[in-house]
Scaffold this motif. Structure first.
Motif, short mmCIF file in Angstrom:
data_model
loop_
_atom_site.label_atom_id
_atom_site.label_comp_id
_atom_site.label_asym_id
_atom_site.label_seq_id
_atom_site.Cartn_x
_atom_site.Cartn_y
_atom_site.Cartn_z
N ASN A 61 -28.31 44.23 -17.98
CA ASN A 61 -27.22 43.68 -17.19
C ASN A 61 -26.77 42.34 -17.75
O ASN A 61 -27.15 41.94 -18.85
CB ASN A 61 -27.65 43.52 -15.73
N LEU A 65 -25.73 35.51 -15.96
CA LEU A 65 -25.38 35.13 -14.60
C LEU A 65 -26.55 34.52 -13.84
O LEU A 65 -26.36 33.75 -12.91
CB LEU A 65 -24.85 36.34 -13.82
N PHE B 57 -34.91 45.00 -17.85
CA PHE B 57 -34.47 45.09 -16.46
C PHE B 57 -34.75 43.75 -15.77
O PHE B 57 -35.69 43.05 -16.13
CB PHE B 57 -35.24 46.18 -15.71
N ILE B 58 -33.94 43.44 -14.77
CA ILE B 58 -34.26 42.31 -13.89
C ILE B 58 -35.01 42.87 -12.70
O ILE B 58 -34.57 43.84 -12.08
CB ILE B 58 -32.99 41.59 -13.41
N MET B 93 -36.15 46.70 -8.64
CA MET B 93 -35.20 46.60 -9.75
C MET B 93 -33.86 46.08 -9.24
O MET B 93 -33.37 46.53 -8.20
CB MET B 93 -35.00 47.97 -10.38
N CYS B 94 -33.27 45.19 -10.00
CA CYS B 94 -31.99 44.59 -9.60
C CYS B 94 -30.88 45.07 -10.52
O CYS B 94 -31.09 45.39 -11.68
CB CYS B 94 -32.07 43.06 -9.69
N THR B 95 -29.69 45.09 -9.95
CA THR B 95 -28.49 45.38 -10.74
C THR B 95 -27.56 44.18 -10.63
O THR B 95 -27.19 43.77 -9.54
CB THR B 95 -27.79 46.65 -10.23
N LEU B 96 -27.25 43.59 -11.77
CA LEU B 96 -26.45 42.36 -11.81
C LEU B 96 -25.33 42.58 -12.81
O LEU B 96 -25.56 42.62 -14.01
CB LEU B 96 -27.34 41.19 -12.23
N LYS B 97 -24.13 42.74 -12.30
CA LYS B 97 -23.03 43.06 -13.21
C LYS B 97 -21.97 41.97 -13.25
O LYS B 97 -21.91 41.20 -14.18
CB LYS B 97 -22.40 44.40 -12.80
N ASP B 98 -21.14 41.90 -12.20
CA ASP B 98 -19.98 41.03 -12.29
C ASP B 98 -20.24 39.62 -11.79
O ASP B 98 -19.71 38.65 -12.33
CB ASP B 98 -18.80 41.64 -11.52
N SER B 99 -21.05 39.53 -10.75
CA SER B 99 -21.32 38.19 -10.22
C SER B 99 -22.65 38.21 -9.49
O SER B 99 -23.12 39.26 -9.04
CB SER B 99 -20.21 37.76 -9.26
N LEU B 100 -23.23 37.03 -9.38
CA LEU B 100 -24.51 36.89 -8.69
C LEU B 100 -24.40 37.32 -7.22
O LEU B 100 -25.31 37.94 -6.67
CB LEU B 100 -24.94 35.42 -8.77
N MET B 103 -24.96 40.96 -6.61
CA MET B 103 -26.22 41.52 -7.11
C MET B 103 -26.84 42.47 -6.07
O MET B 103 -26.87 42.18 -4.88
CB MET B 103 -27.18 40.37 -7.38
N THR B 104 -27.33 43.61 -6.56
CA THR B 104 -27.98 44.54 -5.63
C THR B 104 -29.42 44.79 -6.08
O THR B 104 -29.79 44.55 -7.23
CB THR B 104 -27.24 45.90 -5.57
N LYS B 134 -28.83 50.41 -3.51
CA LYS B 134 -27.87 49.34 -3.79
C LYS B 134 -27.79 48.37 -2.63
O LYS B 134 -26.75 48.21 -2.00
CB LYS B 134 -26.48 49.94 -4.02
#
Lengths: 71, 139
Positions: A61, A65, B57-58, B93-100, B103-104, B134
């Motif tokens: 990812n 950020l 992965f985060i 597990m985290c999903t971080l794409k467009d902005s903090l 984050m999901t 999510k």
């Protein structure tokens, strides 16, 4: 895929220790009873698919950020 | 030992730090060896694949940021981790794409690691308790 036709109350046995029983039907819904040894996990396939697909989204990812994260 | 990762640069590690996921994690079944690395500035960790240094992965220990999270896991699912009486860590597990803010975190498939045996596994929670894959971490 093996396709079997079963009636309500009838059972399928897999590998001597897993039993799948058709408990009933209601329209397009089928209620299934599963009896398996405790070490065999049984889950709805959708849950597995959701986790698989989320894992794919979680890899590599936007790590930069995290720098904006305030404790 | 040294791992040249794609995302985290050069990472030094010892044999003792390797966490083995005998079944991999879902969708990454072929990658069995990982490192858990702390992100020093935040509460997050990285799960860095050794098998494939390009994959990172985060992950987060939700005790720190979402204390209400209480996953129910079938003990039999943890049998391959060895003695589970102590030193179990749970990460998500985290999903971080467009902005903090967006984050999901995946609450349905926590990653459980036995720090004694250095074995890890992604499990599926026994009851979903309304959990999703999510969940927005910051509402």
């Amino acid at each position: 895929m093996l396709a079997l036709t079963r009636k309500k109350g009838e059972t399928i046995v897999i590998n001597d220790d897993i039993e799948i029983t058709i408990l009933g039907t209601n329209g397009d819904q089928v209620k299934i009873g599963i009896s398996a040894p405790k070490h065999i996990p049984v889950f709805r396939k959708e849950i597995y698919e959701q986790i698989q697909s989320e894992n794919k989204e979680s890899v590599n990812n936007n790590f930069d950020l995290l720098k904006n994260y305030k404790k | 030992m040294v791992l040249e990762t794609k995302n985290l640069g050069t990472v030094e590690y010892t044999q003792e730090e390797i966490i083995t996921f005998e079944k991999g994690i879902l969708a990454f079944e072929d990658e069995k060896e990982y490192l858990v690395l702390r992100n020093q500035e935040t509460e997050f960790y990285y799960l860095q694949s050794i098998s494939n240094p390009e994959n990172t992965f985060i992950i987060v220990d939700l005790k720190d940021v979402m204390p209400s999270y209480d996953p129910e896991v079938d003990v039999d699912q943890l049998a391959d981790l060895g003695n589970i009486d102590n030193n179990l860590c749970v990460f998500n597990m985290c999903t971080l794409k467009d902005s903090l803010e967006e984050m999901t975190v995946n609450l349905l498939g926590p990653v459980v690691i036995n720090m004694d045996t250095k074995k890890g596994k992604q499990v599926v929670v026994a009851k979903d308790n309304g959990y999703t894959v999510k969940h927005k971490l910051f509402k």
